[in-house]
Design an enzyme around this catalytic site. Sequence first.
Site, mmCIF file in Angstrom:
data_model
loop_
_atom_site.group_PDB
_atom_site.id
_atom_site.type_symbol
_atom_site.label_atom_id
_atom_site.label_comp_id
_atom_site.label_asym_id
_atom_site.label_seq_id
_atom_site.Cartn_x
_atom_site.Cartn_y
_atom_site.Cartn_z
ATOM 1 N N ARG A 271 1.060 -0.906 -0.045
ATOM 2 C CA ARG A 271 0.030 0.593 -0.030
ATOM 3 C C ARG A 271 1.041 1.712 0.457
ATOM 4 N NH1 ARG A 271 -1.219 2.282 4.785
ATOM 5 N NH2 ARG A 271 -1.143 0.434 5.687
ATOM 6 N N HIS A 275 -3.435 4.052 5.013
ATOM 7 C CA HIS A 275 -4.233 3.187 5.197
ATOM 8 C C HIS A 275 -5.734 4.028 4.928
ATOM 9 C CE1 HIS A 275 -6.592 0.410 6.611
ATOM 10 N NE2 HIS A 275 -7.733 1.303 7.783
ATOM 11 N N TYR A 284 4.659 5.058 11.602
ATOM 12 C CA TYR A 284 4.787 3.122 11.968
ATOM 13 C C TYR A 284 5.627 2.430 10.534
ATOM 14 C CZ TYR A 284 0.501 2.764 8.540
ATOM 15 O OH TYR A 284 -0.470 2.893 7.571
#
Length: 378
Positions: A271, A275, A284
């Site tokens: 990805r 998100h 992260y």
Amino acid sequence: MTVMEQRGAYRPAPPPAWQPRTDPAPLLPDPEPHRVLGTPRAAGTDPALLRRLYAETVKGRRYNAQATALTKQGRLAVYPSSTGQEACEIAAALVLEERDWLFPSYRDTLAVIARGVDPVAALSLLRGDWHTGYDPRTHRVAPLSTPLATQLPHAVGLAHAARLKGDDVVALALVGDGGTSEGDFHEALNFAAVWRAPVVFLVQNNGFAISVPLDKQTAAPSLAHKAVGYGMPGRLVDGNDAAAVHEVLTDAVRRAREGGGPTLVEAITYRMEAHTNADDATRYRGDAEIEAWRDHDPVLLLERELEARGLLDEAARTAAREAAEALAADLRARMNADVVLDPTDLFAHVYAEPTPQLRAQEALLRAELAAEHEGAPE
């Protein structure tokens, strides 16, 4: 030794020799993800298929960008971009026959559109509307599933029911790596294998369940290895290689249609964006990790293959980009039009037969709306 054994009244029989019911070797995935583009295998891939995969992934990339922009303009409540995962999305839609069913997760808008659903209708749920935006039966596409993995048992149930009725139908269910940590995932795989249901599970492993990395979710060698425990084949594929995903899914769908039962396919992808528009991915993961995947971009891989085989000239490249821009322009125009809302929709489809209380509440609302309309200035 128990008291009964001491008295000689109980003599346990030796256990019978245990034999495995299924040889696990044929069910195990290959040690490396299956690849086609950039390998000798690509020579056997239909040029027309490569061109279509390219055109659809280019459109998908542009759609992702436009939908993300619409969230910033307040026209969408949320959008989980699939930029970087277009190969999985498009291939999943293209391998299905018209009679088959697609069961998408919330990130699988591109697969829904490639299946034939109107691009604006596909965003209704993400816009915050009260319905899914399209008729699932018309397109044979289940509603976008926001709860993780809940669509998987639904796919198994539909596929099993279709087989009992004698219908030649295959269900393809999409899920992310995070969804494999949910109970619905395990229940669905178990039921599918026991019933030999004609269903294919495609796990798009993009490395993160929102911010949780894969190694914090599972200690398995791969997610495809989980298939063995349920008695179905596991396949591992390069999820950015559109031709490879299409080839593996084609085999799995054919196997299901011929009565071979379910298959679990793990597609290794990434990805590229957050998100959703509400996520801060910098918390992260770092830029270096993202950059490492840019050279393995699904659109870039297709461009390289097509150019190497003399199948992509500037005219074809321009045509793909213009089609993508036309899609984005149409999406902008229709999404920027204000939705005409009817407050009485609040009472629609609550019950097949409205209750007396519901009718009374609707009548009260209609009376209040009429009073407001009469008192409104001209």
